[in-house]
Design a protein around this motif. Structure first.
Motif: not given
Ligand SMILES: NC(=O)c1ccc[n+]([C@@H]2O[C@H](COP(=O)([O-])OP(=O)(O)OC[C@H]3O[C@@H](n4cnc5c(N)ncnc54)[C@H](O)[C@@H]3O)[C@@H](O)[C@H]2O)c1
Length: 450
Positions: A197-199, A204-209, A211-217, A219-227
């Motif tokens: 689930l690394r990706f 990148d905060g623009k699309s759920a899958y 590329k990018g290494v952001e999360f929280g505010d 990020g987008i989709s599950e990276s907003v809360w799951r990480t």
């Protein structure tokens, strides 16, 4: 809403946006009321459920709620595309879902929000008298597990944990084999959530899958809360896809129960390595220390003397597998390797390829609706889990996977956390049935209605 409706299959092809699937509609006797459904959370998962209920003629989607206006816009487009009446819209703040729950024109609610909202929303929904469907996992703490059970008992409102893997074709075929005693008395299970689930946790905060290494505010989709859970909790935070099917096979909460667990965690390097590789060693997230071990292994003992090994493995590169193994006195199924051995029927000490066995014991539901379910999501199982929810809610009867199951399965998260923190010390499961597991009867899984 108490009588049984039968499917009428239509051949029209409707694009779901996720896949092309035949439309499924349900015969409605004259004057029968449709199940009026409200959805709370129409992110990726909620939209999948929305697609599935919009295709049913026995359901009216009367309300939707999401705090993200973009998700609301997508959901409204879907309703329009299927020629359905525009549902009422909620989501002006985090608690606007409570206004949805006040609607008389909502009989049943499907909750697909981030984990920390699950129990709070499910409780409120049951208190409002709604038949409640809740995404996985159901709860984050032991207190929340009890909240689900207590609210169900206090209100009489039903709660169904929407564990779709229980409806996977191979899982249901193996359940059929278990019920027909092909494997003999059950002894041991292996399962887990082994999914890179690394990706998903980082984007990148623009699309759920993307590329990018952001999360929280950022990020987008599950990276907003799951990480955030991987950052702060060394626990198996997603146990139900694995344990749900195994618990059903060995009648947990219905003549059996989960008794105790020990858990161990490896070091956690996977997310850090991914951030360094894709964002560079100077990226601020490269300085974070993720608390979650990359591979977390829990061993559960049941009252009937089985063990269940549950693995959580989501931060390292690996192909997807839930790693199922179902083993009894006469033989076993192993998903990895797709193989089955049954003493007296297989050649001694030699595996059979599993497909012939699985075809022979194909579950009646898949035989009947498999072709139509294919496009519903996750290979078809999403159709069946929603079908079970809708059919149970129409009758207002206990669902196949209820509040006690939601509590017992989700309890693995806090119990694994405690065990890991205490060097693998055994942790006892609360008896969420308060002793009733002794006399509760197994759900009748082998039927072709739902
Ligand atoms: N069973 C499965 O196969 C499966 C697959 C994916 C996700 N899930 C589960 O579904 C749930 C949602 O996951 P997702 O992938 O859709 O995540 P997501 O982030 O794409 O969607 C969550 C949605 O909830 C909304 N939300 C957050 N707080 C809210 C609030 N207070 N009120 C209303 N809306 C709110 C967000 O705006 C977002 O649109 C999670 O529990 C996840 O574990 C299950």
């Amino acid at each position: 809403m108490s009588s049984r409706r039968d499917f009428i299959k239509k051949s029209a092809i409707i694009g779901t946006g996720i896949a092309m699937a035949p439309s499924l509609s349900f015969g409605m006797a004259k004057n029968e009321k449709k199940l009026r459904v409200g959805l709370i959370g129409v992110g990726l998962r909620g939209t999948n459920h929305l697609n599935n209920v919009l295709q049913r003629e026995d359901v009216l989607v009367t309300a939707i709620c999401d705090t993200d206006p973009n998700r609301i816009a997508i959901a409204l487009q879907r309703a329009e595309k299927y020629g359905k009446k525009k549902p009422k819209v909620f989501g002006k703040n985090d608690f606007d879902y409570r206004n949805l729950l006040e609607l008389k024109e909502v009989d049943a609610v499907i909750i697909s929000t981030p984990w920390l909202w699950h129990t709070r929303m499910a409780k409120d929904s049951m208190l409002a008298g709604k038949y409640t469907g809740l995404e996985v996992s159901a709860a984050n703490t032991i207190e929340e597990c009890w909240d689900l059970v207590n609210t169900h008992e206090q209100t009489g409102s039903h709660l169904m944990i929407l564990e779709n893997v229980n409806y996977r074709r191979d899982v249901l075929a193996v359940l059929n084999m278990v019920k027909q005693n092909v494997f003999g008395e059950l002894v041991h299970f292996r399962c887990g959530y082994q999914h890179d689930l690394r990706f998903v946790k980082l984007n990148d905060g623009k699309s759920a899958y993307g590329k990018g290494v952001e999360f929280g505010d950022k990020g987008i989709s599950e990276s907003v809360w799951r990480t955030q859970h991987s950052l702060l909790r060394n626990a198996d935070v997603y146990p139900t896809h694995g344990v749900g099917p195994m618990a059903t096979m060995c009648d947990v909460n219905r003549g059996n129960r989960l008794m105790s667990l020990t858990s161990h965690a490896t070091k956690g390097i996977g997310l850090h390595n991914y951030i360094v590789k894709n964002g560079g060693k100077d990226h601020p997230n490269a300085k974070l220390k993720f608390k979650q071990g990359d591979v977390i292994t829990s061993t559960i003992e049941t009252a009937n003397g089985e063990t269940i090994i549950v693995t959580h493995d989501c931060n390292l590169p690996r192909p997807y597998s839930l790693g199922f193994r179902v083993q009894g006195a006469n033989g076993l199924w192993e998903k990895d390797g797709d193989r089955i051995y049954v003493e007296g029927q297989s050649k001694p000490h030699q595996w059979d390829a599993s497909n012939e066995w699985l075809d022979k014991y194909d579950h009646p539901l898949w035989k009947k609706y498999g072709e139509h379910a294919q496009g519903a999501g996750h290979g078809g199982m999403d159709f069946f889990v929603i079908n079970a929810f809708v059919e149970s809610a129409k009758r207002n009867v206990a669902p196949p996977m209820d509040a006690y199951d939601a509590a017992a399965w989700s309890a693995i998260t806090p119990l694994s956390e405690l065990s890991i923190e205490n060097n693998g010390e055994p942790q006892d499961f609360p008896d969420f049935t308060r002793g009733m597991w002794v006399k509760r009867k197994p759900y009748h899984w082998i039927k072709d209605s739902y």
